[in-house]
Design an enzyme around this catalytic site. Structure first.
Site, PDB file in Angstrom:
ATOM      1  N   SER A 128       0.841  -1.199   0.000  1.00  0.00           N
ATOM      2  CA  SER A 128       0.000   0.000   0.000  1.00  0.00           C
ATOM      3  C   SER A 128       0.882   1.257   0.000  1.00  0.00           C
ATOM      4  CB  SER A 128      -0.966  -0.031   1.191  1.00  0.00           C
ATOM      5  OG  SER A 128      -1.986   0.932   1.033  1.00  0.00           O
ATOM      6  N   GLU A 148      -2.054  -2.641  -8.086  1.00  0.00           N
ATOM      7  CA  GLU A 148      -3.299  -2.784  -7.331  1.00  0.00           C
ATOM      8  C   GLU A 148      -3.597  -1.449  -6.682  1.00  0.00           C
ATOM      9  OE1 GLU A 148      -3.887  -3.242  -3.614  1.00  0.00           O
ATOM     10  OE2 GLU A 148      -1.981  -2.244  -3.303  1.00  0.00           O
ATOM     11  N   HIS A 186      -4.837  -5.318  -1.414  1.00  0.00           N
ATOM     12  CA  HIS A 186      -5.846  -5.082  -0.379  1.00  0.00           C
ATOM     13  C   HIS A 186      -6.980  -6.094  -0.506  1.00  0.00           C
ATOM     14  CE1 HIS A 186      -3.748  -1.204  -0.684  1.00  0.00           C
ATOM     15  NE2 HIS A 186      -4.148  -0.966   0.552  1.00  0.00           N
TER      16      HIS A 186
END
Length: 307
Positions: free
Chosen positions: A116, A212, A277
């Site tokens: 992330s 992502e 995620h």
């Protein structure tokens, strides 16, 4: 794109430092994650400011200086074998230029895990230290502490990396074919935000790019991909692996966008590869040569993620 230096795998009793370079960390989730790590016969140590909250900006885990100091001290501690991020959120870009990269290089290679917002650190480790890293679950992440698949895959990667040399998602091919390259990538919005910064690589040429994101509307995903395309950052990429797009709108709206922006690259693209995620997220090593088979939905590493 060249392969990067692979750190040494962990052994029972290894000391791992848990740091919070981004957002604030809920204490109960941290304790649950530490229990998991102790159950693996690891010795987790928590950096001093992990549970801090910034006095003015509630989305930060303490001040930039304290987060940077925790990170650098953990990395440069000769007794620490790995540095694990507690969670993502936002904040790495505010602290990364406070790190002493010469001192961190002198400390030698270690295992580094996160994803992330941690994408910015993955890129800096690649460009500044030439070090392979692990895009994987974080110690206080709810997707880690409550998911046995995510735990098992990270544990195997850390202790028995030869057992997970082939990552298989079973996801379909958005663009069929096979490709070889060196793995890189992370969160799409962070890769776009990293352009033209001191730690950014000039392009993804020669790479197998993992992408992502979370909580981004399709038009924003379009913006990030278009920015990377216009900047020439995707020129020469060998293949693309698409992970999760949680809270990015219905996937039937996201998929055509990904096809529109990535299809013209003319390289294999696999979707729904199961990293990022999502529940049961795979741990994907960055900086390792591999072969992508988009039709089979597999990524075969030339070597184990860790030595």
């Amino acid at each position: 794109m060249r392969e990067l230096v692979r750190p040494t795998r962990l052994a029972p009793g290894a000391r791992v430092a848990v740091v919070a370079p981004s957002g604030p960390v809920p204490e109960e989730r941290l304790q649950a994650g530490l229990d998991v790590l102790r159950g693996w016969d690891l010795d987790p140590v928590v950096a001093p400011h992990v549970l801090d909250r910034h006095g003015e900006f509630a989305y930060l885990a303490g001040t930039d200086a304290d987060r940077a100091a925790d990170f650098q001290n953990a990395w440069c501690d000769p007794a620490v074998d790995a540095v694990l991020c507690a969670r993502g959120g936002y904040g790495v870009q505010r602290m990364i230029d406070l790190l002493d990269w010469e001192a961190m290089r002198a400390a030698g290679p270690k295992v580094f895990v996160g994803f992330s917002d941690i994408t910015v650190l993955h890129e800096a480790f690649a460009t500044r230290l030439g070090l392979a890293t692990l895009h994987g679950p974080m110690a206080a992440g709810i997707d880690f502490i409550k998911n046995e698949r995510a735990q098992a895959h990270l544990r195997s990667t850390l202790f028995e990396p030869e057992a997970v040399r082939t990552l298989a998602s079973g996801g379909p091919a958005l663009v069929p074919g096979r490709a070889r390259g060196v793995t890189l990538g992370g969160c799409l919005s962070l890769l776009a935000a990293d352009l033209a910064t001191p730690h950014a690589r000039p392009s993804a040429s020669g790479g197998l790019l993992c992408l992502e994101d979370v909580g981004e509307e399709p038009y924003r995903l379009d913006r990030y991909l278009t920015q990377l395309l216009r900047a020439g950052w995707l020129d020469g990429v060998r293949g693309v692996l698409l992970g999760s797009w949680v809270r990015c709108g219905p996937y039937e709206r996201v998929r055509p966008l990904l096809a529109d922006r990535l299809g013209p690259l003319g390289v294999p693209v696999v979707e729904e590869f199961g990293f990022g995620h999502c529940e049961g997220a795979l741990t994907v090593p960055f900086g390792v040569a591999a072969e992508l088979d988009a039709d089979a939905g597999t990524l075969a590493l030339d070597q184990p993620a860790l030595r």
